[in-house]
Enzyme design. Structure first.
Site, PDB file in Angstrom:
ATOM      1  N   PHE A 274      44.382 -17.866 -74.709  1.00 19.19           N
ATOM      2  CA  PHE A 274      45.727 -17.315 -75.038  1.00 19.19           C
ATOM      3  C   PHE A 274      46.559 -17.602 -73.714  1.00 19.19           C
TER       4      PHE A 274
ATOM      5  N   ASP B 269      31.479 -26.082 -69.856  1.00 22.14           N
ATOM      6  CA  ASP B 269      31.271 -24.667 -69.370  1.00 22.14           C
ATOM      7  C   ASP B 269      31.358 -24.367 -67.823  1.00 22.14           C
ATOM      8  N   ILE B 270      32.027 -23.521 -67.553  1.00 23.99           N
ATOM      9  CA  ILE B 270      32.119 -23.208 -65.953  1.00 23.99           C
ATOM     10  C   ILE B 270      31.027 -22.894 -65.539  1.00 23.99           C
TER      11      ILE B 270
ATOM     12  N   PHE C 286      41.235 -18.925 -65.566  1.00 16.05           N
ATOM     13  CA  PHE C 286      41.483 -17.891 -66.493  1.00 16.05           C
ATOM     14  C   PHE C 286      40.086 -17.917 -67.418  1.00 16.05           C
ATOM     15  N   ALA C 287      39.266 -18.967 -67.405  1.00 18.05           N
ATOM     16  CA  ALA C 287      38.149 -18.626 -68.201  1.00 18.05           C
ATOM     17  C   ALA C 287      37.369 -17.521 -68.174  1.00 18.05           C
TER      18      ALA C 287
ATOM     19  N   THR D  29      29.653 -15.549 -68.345  1.00 22.02           N
ATOM     20  CA  THR D  29      30.889 -16.293 -67.942  1.00 22.02           C
ATOM     21  C   THR D  29      31.541 -15.936 -66.877  1.00 22.02           C
TER      22      THR D  29
ATOM     23  N   THR E 202      42.059  -8.297 -64.247  1.00 22.13           N
ATOM     24  CA  THR E 202      42.558  -7.503 -65.207  1.00 22.13           C
ATOM     25  C   THR E 202      42.895  -6.129 -64.359  1.00 22.13           C
ATOM     26  N   ASP E 203      43.712  -5.342 -64.865  1.00 19.90           N
ATOM     27  CA  ASP E 203      43.748  -3.889 -64.530  1.00 19.90           C
ATOM     28  C   ASP E 203      42.537  -2.974 -64.826  1.00 19.90           C
ATOM     29  N   GLU E 204      41.888  -3.650 -65.821  1.00 16.77           N
ATOM     30  CA  GLU E 204      40.843  -2.572 -66.408  1.00 16.77           C
ATOM     31  C   GLU E 204      39.821  -2.210 -65.358  1.00 16.77           C
TER      32      GLU E 204
ATOM     33  N   TYR F  77      33.119  -5.289 -70.412  1.00 18.18           N
ATOM     34  CA  TYR F  77      34.096  -6.544 -69.902  1.00 18.18           C
ATOM     35  C   TYR F  77      34.712  -6.115 -68.650  1.00 18.18           C
TER      36      TYR F  77
ATOM     37  N   LYS G 248      34.381  -8.282 -65.076  1.00 17.65           N
ATOM     38  CA  LYS G 248      35.682  -8.835 -64.277  1.00 17.65           C
ATOM     39  C   LYS G 248      35.650  -8.227 -62.715  1.00 17.65           C
TER      40      LYS G 248
ATOM     41  N   VAL H 297      43.830   2.249 -86.241  1.00 15.92           N
ATOM     42  CA  VAL H 297      44.063   2.618 -84.938  1.00 15.92           C
ATOM     43  C   VAL H 297      43.145   3.674 -84.416  1.00 15.92           C
ATOM     44  N   TYR H 298      42.218   3.157 -83.304  1.00 16.13           N
ATOM     45  CA  TYR H 298      41.198   3.878 -82.696  1.00 16.13           C
ATOM     46  C   TYR H 298      41.821   5.265 -82.372  1.00 16.13           C
TER      47      TYR H 298
HETATM   48  P1  NAD Z   1      40.931 -15.619 -74.251  1.00 11.79           P
HETATM   49  O1  NAD Z   1      39.700 -14.970 -74.437  1.00 11.79           O
HETATM   50  O2  NAD Z   1      42.003 -15.786 -75.235  1.00 11.79           O
HETATM   51  O3  NAD Z   1      40.623 -17.066 -73.625  1.00 11.79           O
HETATM   52  C1  NAD Z   1      39.426 -17.447 -72.797  1.00 11.79           C
HETATM   53  C2  NAD Z   1      39.268 -18.887 -72.646  1.00 11.79           C
HETATM   54  O4  NAD Z   1      38.184 -19.125 -71.917  1.00 11.79           O
HETATM   55  C3  NAD Z   1      39.145 -19.484 -73.924  1.00 11.79           C
HETATM   56  O5  NAD Z   1      39.883 -20.675 -74.322  1.00 11.79           O
HETATM   57  C4  NAD Z   1      37.537 -19.880 -74.025  1.00 11.79           C
HETATM   58  O6  NAD Z   1      37.112 -21.076 -74.739  1.00 11.79           O
HETATM   59  C5  NAD Z   1      37.334 -20.179 -72.479  1.00 11.79           C
HETATM   60  N1  NAD Z   1      36.147 -19.827 -72.137  1.00 11.79           N
HETATM   61  C6  NAD Z   1      35.187 -18.776 -72.196  1.00 11.79           C
HETATM   62  N2  NAD Z   1      33.977 -18.772 -71.522  1.00 11.79           N
HETATM   63  C7  NAD Z   1      33.975 -20.100 -71.026  1.00 11.79           C
HETATM   64  C8  NAD Z   1      33.112 -20.872 -70.221  1.00 11.79           C
HETATM   65  N3  NAD Z   1      31.716 -20.597 -69.968  1.00 11.79           N
HETATM   66  N4  NAD Z   1      33.491 -22.071 -69.668  1.00 11.79           N
HETATM   67  C9  NAD Z   1      34.834 -22.411 -69.866  1.00 11.79           C
HETATM   68  N5  NAD Z   1      35.805 -22.034 -70.680  1.00 11.79           N
HETATM   69  C10 NAD Z   1      35.449 -20.729 -71.221  1.00 11.79           C
HETATM   70  O7  NAD Z   1      41.351 -14.746 -72.662  1.00 11.79           O
HETATM   71  P2  NAD Z   1      42.944 -14.700 -72.324  1.00 11.79           P
HETATM   72  O8  NAD Z   1      43.469 -13.392 -72.903  1.00 11.79           O
HETATM   73  O9  NAD Z   1      43.840 -15.608 -72.322  1.00 11.79           O
HETATM   74  O10 NAD Z   1      42.632 -14.238 -70.799  1.00 11.79           O
HETATM   75  C11 NAD Z   1      42.553 -15.102 -69.694  1.00 11.79           C
HETATM   76  C12 NAD Z   1      42.010 -14.273 -68.405  1.00 11.79           C
HETATM   77  O11 NAD Z   1      43.023 -13.454 -67.860  1.00 11.79           O
HETATM   78  C13 NAD Z   1      40.779 -13.712 -68.424  1.00 11.79           C
HETATM   79  O12 NAD Z   1      40.225 -13.921 -67.472  1.00 11.79           O
HETATM   80  C14 NAD Z   1      41.291 -12.228 -68.491  1.00 11.79           C
HETATM   81  O13 NAD Z   1      40.244 -11.297 -68.113  1.00 11.79           O
HETATM   82  C15 NAD Z   1      42.472 -12.248 -67.922  1.00 11.79           C
HETATM   83  N6  NAD Z   1      43.368 -10.913 -68.290  1.00 11.79           N
HETATM   84  C16 NAD Z   1      43.660 -11.089 -69.953  1.00 11.79           C
HETATM   85  C17 NAD Z   1      44.691 -10.078 -70.136  1.00 11.79           C
HETATM   86  C18 NAD Z   1      45.093  -9.886 -71.658  1.00 11.79           C
HETATM   87  O14 NAD Z   1      45.982  -9.208 -71.874  1.00 11.79           O
HETATM   88  N7  NAD Z   1      44.697 -10.830 -72.468  1.00 11.79           N
HETATM   89  C19 NAD Z   1      45.227  -9.082 -69.242  1.00 11.79           C
HETATM   90  C20 NAD Z   1      44.914  -9.297 -67.834  1.00 11.79           C
HETATM   91  C21 NAD Z   1      43.965 -10.359 -67.474  1.00 11.79           C
HETATM   92  P1  TYD Z   2      42.943  -4.644 -76.838  1.00 10.35           P
HETATM   93  O1  TYD Z   2      44.050  -5.458 -77.497  1.00 10.35           O
HETATM   94  O2  TYD Z   2      41.609  -4.837 -77.362  1.00 10.35           O
HETATM   95  O3  TYD Z   2      43.066  -4.755 -75.456  1.00 10.35           O
HETATM   96  P2  TYD Z   2      42.304  -3.721 -74.294  1.00 10.35           P
HETATM   97  O4  TYD Z   2      41.324  -2.820 -74.868  1.00 10.35           O
HETATM   98  O5  TYD Z   2      41.983  -4.672 -73.290  1.00 10.35           O
HETATM   99  O6  TYD Z   2      43.430  -2.717 -73.668  1.00 10.35           O
HETATM  100  O7  TYD Z   2      43.101  -2.908 -77.112  1.00 10.35           O
HETATM  101  C1  TYD Z   2      44.654  -2.373 -76.697  1.00 10.35           C
HETATM  102  C2  TYD Z   2      44.586  -0.936 -76.975  1.00 10.35           C
HETATM  103  O8  TYD Z   2      44.703  -0.858 -78.821  1.00 10.35           O
HETATM  104  C3  TYD Z   2      43.222  -0.186 -76.932  1.00 10.35           C
HETATM  105  O9  TYD Z   2      43.609   1.097 -76.507  1.00 10.35           O
HETATM  106  C4  TYD Z   2      42.425  -0.132 -78.086  1.00 10.35           C
HETATM  107  C5  TYD Z   2      43.385  -0.143 -79.194  1.00 10.35           C
HETATM  108  N1  TYD Z   2      43.044  -0.830 -80.456  1.00 10.35           N
HETATM  109  C6  TYD Z   2      43.305  -0.142 -81.668  1.00 10.35           C
HETATM  110  O10 TYD Z   2      43.542   1.116 -81.574  1.00 10.35           O
HETATM  111  N2  TYD Z   2      42.775  -0.791 -82.837  1.00 10.35           N
HETATM  112  C7  TYD Z   2      42.334  -1.949 -82.809  1.00 10.35           C
HETATM  113  O11 TYD Z   2      41.836  -2.561 -83.866  1.00 10.35           O
HETATM  114  C8  TYD Z   2      42.279  -2.820 -81.322  1.00 10.35           C
HETATM  115  C9  TYD Z   2      41.602  -4.103 -81.531  1.00 10.35           C
HETATM  116  C10 TYD Z   2      42.492  -2.021 -80.378  1.00 10.35           C
END
Ligand code: NAD
Ligand code: TYD
Length: 369
Positions: A16, A63-64, A85-86, A104, A138-140, A164, A168, A220-221
Protein backbone atom coordinates in the site's frame (compact mmCIF):
# COMPACT_ATOMS: atom_id res chain seq x y z
CA UNK A 1 36.48 1.67 -1.87
CA UNK A 2 33.64 2.36 -4.21
CA UNK A 3 31.07 4.98 -5.07
CA UNK A 4 27.28 5.14 -5.02
CA UNK A 5 24.65 5.89 -7.66
CA UNK A 6 21.62 8.12 -7.36
CA UNK A 7 19.47 4.97 -7.20
CA UNK A 8 17.28 4.15 -4.21
CA UNK A 9 16.42 0.62 -3.10
CA UNK A 10 12.82 0.41 -1.87
CA UNK A 11 11.61 -2.66 0.00
CA UNK A 12 7.91 -3.53 0.04
CA UNK A 13 7.25 -1.18 -2.87
CA UNK A 14 4.34 -3.30 -4.12
CA UNK A 15 2.35 -2.82 -0.91
CA UNK A 16 0.00 0.00 0.00
CA UNK A 17 2.37 2.74 1.16
CA UNK A 18 5.37 1.47 -0.82
CA UNK A 19 3.55 1.61 -4.15
CA UNK A 20 2.24 5.10 -3.44
CA UNK A 21 5.81 6.06 -2.53
CA UNK A 22 7.32 4.62 -5.74
CA UNK A 23 4.65 6.26 -7.92
CA UNK A 24 5.01 9.69 -6.33
CA UNK A 25 8.81 9.38 -6.27
CA UNK A 26 8.98 8.57 -9.98
CA UNK A 27 6.71 11.48 -10.86
CA UNK A 28 9.06 13.94 -9.24
CA UNK A 29 12.46 12.29 -9.66
CA UNK A 30 14.65 10.93 -12.40
CA UNK A 31 16.72 8.83 -9.95
CA UNK A 32 16.27 5.09 -10.49
CA UNK A 33 14.21 2.92 -8.14
CA UNK A 34 14.84 -0.75 -7.43
CA UNK A 35 11.83 -2.31 -5.74
CA UNK A 36 12.45 -5.51 -3.74
CA UNK A 37 9.15 -7.15 -2.81
CA UNK A 38 8.14 -10.71 -1.99
CA UNK A 39 4.58 -10.17 -3.30
CA UNK A 40 2.87 -11.66 -0.26
CA UNK A 41 -0.93 -11.45 -0.18
CA UNK A 42 -0.48 -7.71 0.52
CA UNK A 43 1.83 -7.00 -2.41
CA UNK A 44 0.49 -6.35 -5.87
CA UNK A 45 2.80 -5.68 -8.83
CA UNK A 46 -0.23 -4.28 -10.71
CA UNK A 47 -0.09 -1.22 -8.42
CA UNK A 48 3.02 -0.24 -10.37
CA UNK A 49 1.78 -1.04 -13.87
CA UNK A 50 2.13 2.62 -14.87
CA UNK A 51 5.90 2.64 -14.25
CA UNK A 52 6.69 -0.96 -15.22
CA UNK A 53 8.18 -0.02 -18.61
CA UNK A 54 10.13 2.97 -17.27
CA UNK A 55 13.89 2.28 -17.67
CA UNK A 56 14.42 3.93 -14.25
CA UNK A 57 12.30 1.27 -12.54
CA UNK A 58 13.44 -2.27 -11.69
CA UNK A 59 11.24 -4.80 -9.91
CA UNK A 60 12.91 -7.65 -8.02
CA UNK A 61 10.67 -10.41 -6.74
CA UNK A 62 12.39 -11.55 -3.57
CA UNK A 63 12.58 -11.78 0.19
CA UNK A 64 14.33 -9.26 2.46
CA UNK A 65 15.28 -12.19 4.70
CA UNK A 66 17.67 -13.57 2.03
CA UNK A 67 21.01 -12.00 2.85
CA UNK A 68 22.66 -13.10 -0.39
CA UNK A 69 19.96 -11.55 -2.53
CA UNK A 70 20.04 -8.28 -0.58
CA UNK A 71 23.86 -8.15 -0.68
CA UNK A 72 24.00 -8.79 -4.40
CA UNK A 73 21.35 -6.13 -5.13
CA UNK A 74 23.34 -3.59 -3.15
CA UNK A 75 26.58 -4.47 -4.98
CA UNK A 76 24.87 -4.41 -8.37
CA UNK A 77 22.81 -1.21 -8.06
CA UNK A 78 24.98 0.73 -5.57
CA UNK A 79 22.03 2.73 -4.16
CA UNK A 80 22.47 5.95 -2.21
CA UNK A 81 19.60 4.91 0.08
CA UNK A 82 17.43 2.07 1.27
CA UNK A 83 13.82 3.01 2.02
CA UNK A 84 12.44 0.10 4.01
CA UNK A 85 8.67 -0.43 3.90
CA UNK A 86 8.51 -4.23 3.64
CA UNK A 87 6.64 -5.72 6.57
CA UNK A 88 3.75 -7.80 7.73
CA UNK A 89 1.44 -4.95 8.66
CA UNK A 90 -1.99 -6.13 9.86
CA UNK A 91 -2.62 -6.31 13.63
CA UNK A 92 -5.44 -8.87 13.37
CA UNK A 93 -3.24 -11.23 11.35
CA UNK A 94 -0.48 -10.83 13.94
CA UNK A 95 -2.93 -12.07 16.56
CA UNK A 96 -3.93 -15.10 14.49
CA UNK A 97 -0.40 -15.99 13.25
CA UNK A 98 2.45 -13.95 14.74
CA UNK A 99 5.40 -15.92 13.33
CA UNK A 100 5.52 -14.23 9.91
CA UNK A 101 5.73 -10.88 11.72
CA UNK A 102 8.83 -11.90 13.64
CA UNK A 103 10.40 -13.31 10.49
CA UNK A 104 9.88 -10.36 8.15
CA UNK A 105 9.74 -7.43 10.55
CA UNK A 106 12.54 -8.47 12.91
CA UNK A 107 14.73 -10.91 10.95
CA UNK A 108 14.11 -9.16 7.63
CA UNK A 109 15.04 -5.76 9.03
CA UNK A 110 18.10 -7.28 10.70
CA UNK A 111 19.17 -8.84 7.39
CA UNK A 112 18.79 -5.53 5.57
CA UNK A 113 20.73 -3.66 8.25
CA UNK A 114 23.55 -6.22 8.20
CA UNK A 115 23.84 -6.16 4.41
CA UNK A 116 23.60 -2.36 4.38
CA UNK A 117 26.40 -2.16 6.95
CA UNK A 118 28.72 -4.32 4.85
CA UNK A 119 27.92 -2.36 1.68
CA UNK A 120 28.22 1.01 3.42
CA UNK A 121 31.52 0.19 5.14
CA UNK A 122 33.10 -0.52 1.73
CA UNK A 123 32.03 2.81 0.20
CA UNK A 124 34.40 5.73 -0.29
CA UNK A 125 34.11 8.62 2.17
CA UNK A 126 31.59 10.66 0.21
CA UNK A 127 29.48 7.54 -0.36
CA UNK A 128 29.51 6.75 3.36
CA UNK A 129 28.54 10.31 4.23
CA UNK A 130 25.73 10.44 1.68
CA UNK A 131 24.21 6.99 2.26
CA UNK A 132 20.91 6.67 4.19
CA UNK A 133 18.91 3.76 5.60
CA UNK A 134 15.36 4.95 6.18
CA UNK A 135 13.34 2.59 8.34
CA UNK A 136 9.57 3.13 8.03
CA UNK A 137 7.77 2.34 11.27
CA UNK A 138 4.54 2.93 13.12
CA UNK A 139 3.10 4.83 16.08
CA UNK A 140 1.83 1.49 17.43
CA UNK A 141 5.24 0.88 19.05
CA UNK A 142 4.24 3.43 21.72
CA UNK A 143 1.22 1.43 22.90
CA UNK A 144 -2.05 3.06 23.86
CA UNK A 145 -3.21 6.45 25.19
CA UNK A 146 -5.97 7.46 27.59
CA UNK A 147 -8.44 10.12 26.43
CA UNK A 148 -6.52 13.02 28.02
CA UNK A 149 -2.94 11.79 27.58
CA UNK A 150 -0.59 13.93 25.50
CA UNK A 151 0.10 12.64 21.98
CA UNK A 152 3.07 10.34 21.30
CA UNK A 153 6.35 12.19 20.84
CA UNK A 154 9.75 10.85 19.81
CA UNK A 155 10.66 10.48 23.50
CA UNK A 156 7.56 8.49 24.52
CA UNK A 157 8.63 5.12 25.98
CA UNK A 158 7.99 2.08 23.81
CA UNK A 159 5.11 -0.12 25.05
CA UNK A 160 3.94 -2.29 22.13
CA UNK A 161 0.76 -4.26 22.79
CA UNK A 162 0.20 -6.47 19.72
CA UNK A 163 2.60 -8.95 18.11
CA UNK A 164 2.67 -6.57 15.12
CA UNK A 165 3.63 -3.60 17.29
CA UNK A 166 6.20 -5.69 19.20
CA UNK A 167 7.83 -6.85 15.96
CA UNK A 168 8.01 -3.28 14.67
CA UNK A 169 9.41 -2.13 18.03
CA UNK A 170 12.09 -4.82 17.73
CA UNK A 171 12.98 -3.60 14.25
CA UNK A 172 13.14 0.03 15.46
CA UNK A 173 15.54 -0.98 18.23
CA UNK A 174 17.78 -2.79 15.75
CA UNK A 175 17.76 0.24 13.44
CA UNK A 176 18.71 2.47 16.37
CA UNK A 177 21.49 0.11 17.45
CA UNK A 178 23.05 0.03 13.96
CA UNK A 179 23.42 3.80 14.13
CA UNK A 180 24.80 3.90 17.65
CA UNK A 181 27.10 0.89 17.37
CA UNK A 182 28.26 0.99 13.76
CA UNK A 183 27.54 4.56 12.67
CA UNK A 184 25.25 3.39 9.84
CA UNK A 185 23.28 6.54 8.84
CA UNK A 186 19.85 5.30 9.90
CA UNK A 187 16.67 7.39 10.05
CA UNK A 188 13.38 6.13 11.49
CA UNK A 189 9.86 7.43 10.92
CA UNK A 190 6.96 6.44 13.19
CA UNK A 191 3.72 7.19 11.43
CA UNK A 192 0.04 7.05 12.35
CA UNK A 193 -2.68 5.15 10.44
CA UNK A 194 -2.56 5.72 6.67
CA UNK A 195 -5.44 5.58 4.23
CA UNK A 196 -5.79 6.11 0.48
CA UNK A 197 -5.57 4.27 -2.86
CA UNK A 198 -4.13 0.73 -3.05
CA UNK A 199 -4.76 -0.17 0.61
CA UNK A 200 -5.53 -3.86 0.97
CA UNK A 201 -9.18 -4.31 2.02
CA UNK A 202 -8.36 -6.01 5.31
CA UNK A 203 -7.78 -2.62 6.97
CA UNK A 204 -10.64 -0.56 8.40
CA UNK A 205 -11.25 2.05 5.70
CA UNK A 206 -11.13 -0.05 2.50
CA UNK A 207 -12.95 -2.96 4.18
CA UNK A 208 -15.81 -0.66 5.19
CA UNK A 209 -15.97 1.00 1.75
CA UNK A 210 -16.26 -2.35 -0.03
CA UNK A 211 -18.76 -3.83 2.44
CA UNK A 212 -20.88 -0.67 2.31
CA UNK A 213 -20.88 -0.79 -1.49
CA UNK A 214 -22.01 -4.39 -1.46
CA UNK A 215 -24.62 -4.00 1.29
CA UNK A 216 -22.71 -6.26 3.70
CA UNK A 217 -22.51 -5.79 7.49
CA UNK A 218 -19.89 -3.28 8.68
CA UNK A 219 -18.06 -5.01 11.55
CA UNK A 220 -17.09 -2.41 14.16
CA UNK A 221 -14.94 -3.86 16.95
CA UNK A 222 -15.98 -3.30 20.57
CA UNK A 223 -17.82 -0.03 21.24
CA UNK A 224 -16.39 1.68 18.13
CA UNK A 225 -14.82 4.43 20.25
CA UNK A 226 -11.19 3.49 19.70
CA UNK A 227 -9.39 6.47 18.23
CA UNK A 228 -6.82 6.54 15.43
CA UNK A 229 -4.96 9.52 13.95
CA UNK A 230 -5.47 9.29 10.19
CA UNK A 231 -2.99 10.45 7.54
CA UNK A 232 -3.52 10.46 3.77
CA UNK A 233 -0.91 8.15 2.26
CA UNK A 234 0.59 10.77 -0.07
CA UNK A 235 1.30 12.97 2.94
CA UNK A 236 3.18 10.07 4.52
CA UNK A 237 5.16 9.61 1.29
CA UNK A 238 6.05 13.31 1.29
CA UNK A 239 7.25 13.00 4.90
CA UNK A 240 9.45 10.02 3.99
CA UNK A 241 10.98 11.97 1.10
CA UNK A 242 11.62 14.95 3.39
CA UNK A 243 13.27 12.81 6.08
CA UNK A 244 15.37 11.04 3.44
CA UNK A 245 16.68 14.32 2.05
CA UNK A 246 17.04 16.41 5.21
CA UNK A 247 16.62 14.22 8.31
CA UNK A 248 19.53 13.90 10.73
CA UNK A 249 21.03 10.39 10.84
CA UNK A 250 20.28 8.63 14.12
CA UNK A 251 17.07 10.60 14.65
CA UNK A 252 13.49 9.41 14.69
CA UNK A 253 10.58 11.47 13.36
CA UNK A 254 6.92 11.05 14.30
CA UNK A 255 4.53 11.59 11.40
CA UNK A 256 0.80 12.14 11.90
CA UNK A 257 -2.28 13.66 10.35
CA UNK A 258 -3.57 15.68 13.29
CA UNK A 259 -6.86 13.93 12.51
CA UNK A 260 -7.95 11.90 15.49
CA UNK A 261 -11.24 10.14 14.81
CA UNK A 262 -13.23 7.46 16.65
CA UNK A 263 -13.73 4.37 14.48
CA UNK A 264 -17.50 4.72 14.54
CA UNK A 265 -17.21 8.26 13.16
CA UNK A 266 -14.95 7.05 10.34
CA UNK A 267 -17.40 4.28 9.48
CA UNK A 268 -20.46 6.56 9.46
CA UNK A 269 -18.58 9.08 7.28
CA UNK A 270 -17.83 6.26 4.81
CA UNK A 271 -21.50 5.20 4.84
CA UNK A 272 -22.61 8.74 4.02
CA UNK A 273 -20.05 9.11 1.20
CA UNK A 274 -21.07 5.80 -0.37
CA UNK A 275 -24.77 6.79 -0.08
CA UNK A 276 -23.95 10.05 -1.83
CA UNK A 277 -21.73 8.62 -4.59
CA UNK A 278 -23.62 5.35 -5.19
CA UNK A 279 -27.24 6.02 -4.22
CA UNK A 280 -29.48 2.98 -4.41
CA UNK A 281 -33.13 3.69 -4.95
CA UNK A 282 -35.29 2.17 -2.23
CA UNK A 283 -32.32 0.83 -0.22
CA UNK A 284 -31.78 1.69 3.46
CA UNK A 285 -29.01 4.11 4.43
CA UNK A 286 -25.64 2.33 4.64
CA UNK A 287 -25.36 3.33 8.32
CA UNK A 288 -27.89 0.60 9.01
CA UNK A 289 -25.27 -1.97 8.03
CA UNK A 290 -23.11 -1.04 11.05
CA UNK A 291 -22.74 -4.12 13.26
CA UNK A 292 -20.87 -4.10 16.56
CA UNK A 293 -18.80 -7.27 16.92
CA UNK A 294 -16.48 -8.85 19.45
CA UNK A 295 -13.49 -6.64 20.21
CA UNK A 296 -9.90 -7.24 19.08
CA UNK A 297 -7.86 -8.76 21.96
CA UNK A 298 -5.54 -6.14 23.48
CA UNK A 299 -7.16 -3.45 21.32
CA UNK A 300 -5.27 -0.16 21.77
CA UNK A 301 -7.75 2.53 22.75
CA UNK A 302 -6.22 5.64 21.30
CA UNK A 303 -3.28 6.72 19.14
CA UNK A 304 -2.29 10.34 18.63
CA UNK A 305 0.90 11.79 17.16
CA UNK A 306 2.75 14.93 18.07
CA UNK A 307 4.39 15.76 14.72
CA UNK A 308 6.06 18.93 16.04
CA UNK A 309 9.62 17.70 15.42
CA UNK A 310 9.24 16.96 11.70
CA UNK A 311 7.17 20.12 11.27
CA UNK A 312 9.70 22.41 12.92
CA UNK A 313 12.94 20.72 11.82
CA UNK A 314 11.98 19.65 8.31
CA UNK A 315 9.05 21.91 7.50
CA UNK A 316 6.65 19.03 6.77
CA UNK A 317 2.96 19.09 7.47
CA UNK A 318 0.03 17.18 5.99
CA UNK A 319 -1.54 18.76 2.91
CA UNK A 320 -4.78 16.75 2.97
CA UNK A 321 -7.67 17.17 5.40
CA UNK A 322 -9.29 13.94 6.58
CA UNK A 323 -12.70 14.72 5.06
CA UNK A 324 -11.30 15.51 1.59
CA UNK A 325 -8.84 12.60 1.72
CA UNK A 326 -11.60 10.18 2.68
CA UNK A 327 -13.76 11.45 -0.19
CA UNK A 328 -10.87 10.90 -2.64
CA UNK A 329 -10.31 7.43 -1.21
CA UNK A 330 -13.96 6.36 -1.48
CA UNK A 331 -14.01 7.62 -5.07
CA UNK A 332 -10.82 5.69 -5.88
CA UNK A 333 -12.35 2.41 -4.67
CA UNK A 334 -15.54 3.13 -6.64
CA UNK A 335 -13.52 3.72 -9.80
CA UNK A 336 -11.11 0.80 -9.47
CA UNK A 337 -13.26 -2.30 -9.41
CA UNK A 338 -10.70 -4.22 -11.50
CA UNK A 339 -8.03 -3.65 -8.85
CA UNK A 340 -10.48 -4.77 -6.17
CA UNK A 341 -11.38 -7.95 -8.07
CA UNK A 342 -7.65 -8.67 -8.46
CA UNK A 343 -6.90 -8.58 -4.72
CA UNK A 344 -10.02 -10.38 -3.49
CA UNK A 345 -8.61 -13.84 -4.07
CA UNK A 346 -9.58 -17.10 -2.39
CA UNK A 347 -6.95 -16.44 0.30
CA UNK A 348 -8.58 -13.09 1.01
CA UNK A 349 -11.99 -14.68 1.40
CA UNK A 350 -10.50 -17.29 3.74
CA UNK A 351 -9.06 -14.49 5.87
CA UNK A 352 -12.46 -12.82 6.18
CA UNK A 353 -14.00 -16.08 7.34
CA UNK A 354 -11.16 -16.67 9.80
CA UNK A 355 -11.21 -13.16 11.30
CA UNK A 356 -14.91 -12.34 11.24
CA UNK A 357 -16.45 -15.81 11.57
CA UNK A 358 -15.29 -15.87 15.19
CA UNK A 359 -16.72 -12.45 15.90
CA UNK A 360 -20.21 -13.32 14.71
CA UNK A 361 -22.95 -12.82 17.24
CA UNK A 362 -26.72 -12.47 17.04
CA UNK A 363 -27.53 -10.17 14.16
CA UNK A 364 -24.13 -10.41 12.42
CA UNK A 365 -24.98 -12.93 9.74
CA UNK A 366 -22.74 -13.03 6.70
CA UNK A 367 -20.16 -10.72 8.24
CA UNK A 368 -17.44 -9.75 5.83
CA UNK A 369 -17.89 -12.72 3.55
P1 NAD B 1 1.42 -3.63 3.26
O1 NAD B 1 1.10 -4.83 4.08
O2 NAD B 1 0.36 -3.04 2.39
O3 NAD B 1 2.65 -3.98 2.29
C1 NAD B 1 3.78 -4.66 2.73
C2 NAD B 1 4.61 -5.01 1.50
O4 NAD B 1 5.79 -5.71 1.96
C3 NAD B 1 3.90 -5.95 0.52
O5 NAD B 1 4.10 -5.50 -0.81
C4 NAD B 1 4.58 -7.29 0.75
O6 NAD B 1 4.58 -8.12 -0.41
C5 NAD B 1 5.98 -6.85 1.15
N1 NAD B 1 6.67 -7.89 1.96
C6 NAD B 1 6.20 -8.55 3.04
N2 NAD B 1 7.10 -9.41 3.49
C7 NAD B 1 8.21 -9.27 2.69
C8 NAD B 1 9.48 -9.88 2.67
N3 NAD B 1 9.83 -10.83 3.57
N4 NAD B 1 10.35 -9.50 1.72
C9 NAD B 1 10.02 -8.55 0.79
N5 NAD B 1 8.83 -7.96 0.77
C10 NAD B 1 7.93 -8.31 1.72
O7 NAD B 1 2.00 -2.58 4.27
P2 NAD B 1 1.84 -0.97 4.28
O8 NAD B 1 0.56 -0.63 4.93
O9 NAD B 1 2.16 -0.46 2.94
O10 NAD B 1 3.00 -0.59 5.29
C11 NAD B 1 4.33 -0.33 4.83
C12 NAD B 1 5.21 -0.02 6.00
O11 NAD B 1 4.70 1.12 6.69
C13 NAD B 1 5.27 -1.14 7.05
O12 NAD B 1 6.59 -1.22 7.51
C14 NAD B 1 4.33 -0.67 8.15
O13 NAD B 1 4.73 -1.17 9.40
C15 NAD B 1 4.51 0.84 8.06
N6 NAD B 1 3.35 1.64 8.49
C16 NAD B 1 2.10 1.37 7.99
C17 NAD B 1 1.03 2.16 8.38
C18 NAD B 1 -0.36 1.93 7.82
O14 NAD B 1 -1.31 2.58 8.28
N7 NAD B 1 -0.54 1.07 6.83
C19 NAD B 1 1.22 3.20 9.30
C20 NAD B 1 2.51 3.43 9.79
C21 NAD B 1 3.57 2.64 9.38
P1 TYD C 1 -6.76 -1.24 11.21
O1 TYD C 1 -7.13 -0.62 9.91
O2 TYD C 1 -6.61 -2.74 11.27
O3 TYD C 1 -5.45 -0.51 11.71
P2 TYD C 1 -4.70 -0.59 13.17
O4 TYD C 1 -5.19 -1.75 13.93
O5 TYD C 1 -3.28 -0.74 12.74
O6 TYD C 1 -4.98 0.73 13.84
O7 TYD C 1 -7.86 -0.84 12.29
C1 TYD C 1 -8.14 0.52 12.57
C2 TYD C 1 -9.13 0.56 13.70
O8 TYD C 1 -10.37 -0.01 13.26
C3 TYD C 1 -8.72 -0.28 14.90
O9 TYD C 1 -9.14 0.39 16.09
C4 TYD C 1 -9.49 -1.58 14.74
C5 TYD C 1 -10.76 -1.14 14.06
N1 TYD C 1 -11.38 -2.13 13.14
C6 TYD C 1 -12.75 -2.43 13.26
O10 TYD C 1 -13.47 -1.90 14.13
N2 TYD C 1 -13.29 -3.34 12.40
C7 TYD C 1 -12.55 -3.96 11.43
O11 TYD C 1 -13.11 -4.82 10.69
C8 TYD C 1 -11.16 -3.63 11.30
C9 TYD C 1 -10.29 -4.28 10.27
C10 TYD C 1 -10.62 -2.70 12.19
Amino acid sequence: MSTINDTILVTGGAGFIGSNFVLTWMKANSAAVVNLDLLTYAGNAANLASVEADPHYTFVHGDICYAELVGSLLREHRPRAIVHFAAESHVDRSIVSPEAFIRTNVMGTFTLLEQARTYWSELDESGRTGFRFLHVSTDEVYGTLGPDDPAFSETTAYAPNSPYAASKAGSDHLARAYFHTFGLPVLTTNCSNNYGPFQFPEKLIPLMILNALEGKPLPVYGDGKNVRDWLFVEDHCAAVRRVLESGRPGETYNVGGNSERANIDVVTAICDLVDEMRPEAGAAARRELITYVQDRPGHDRRYAIDAGKITHELNWKPAERFESGLRKTVRWYLENSEWIDGVRTGAYREWLTENYGERRNAGTKGLGT
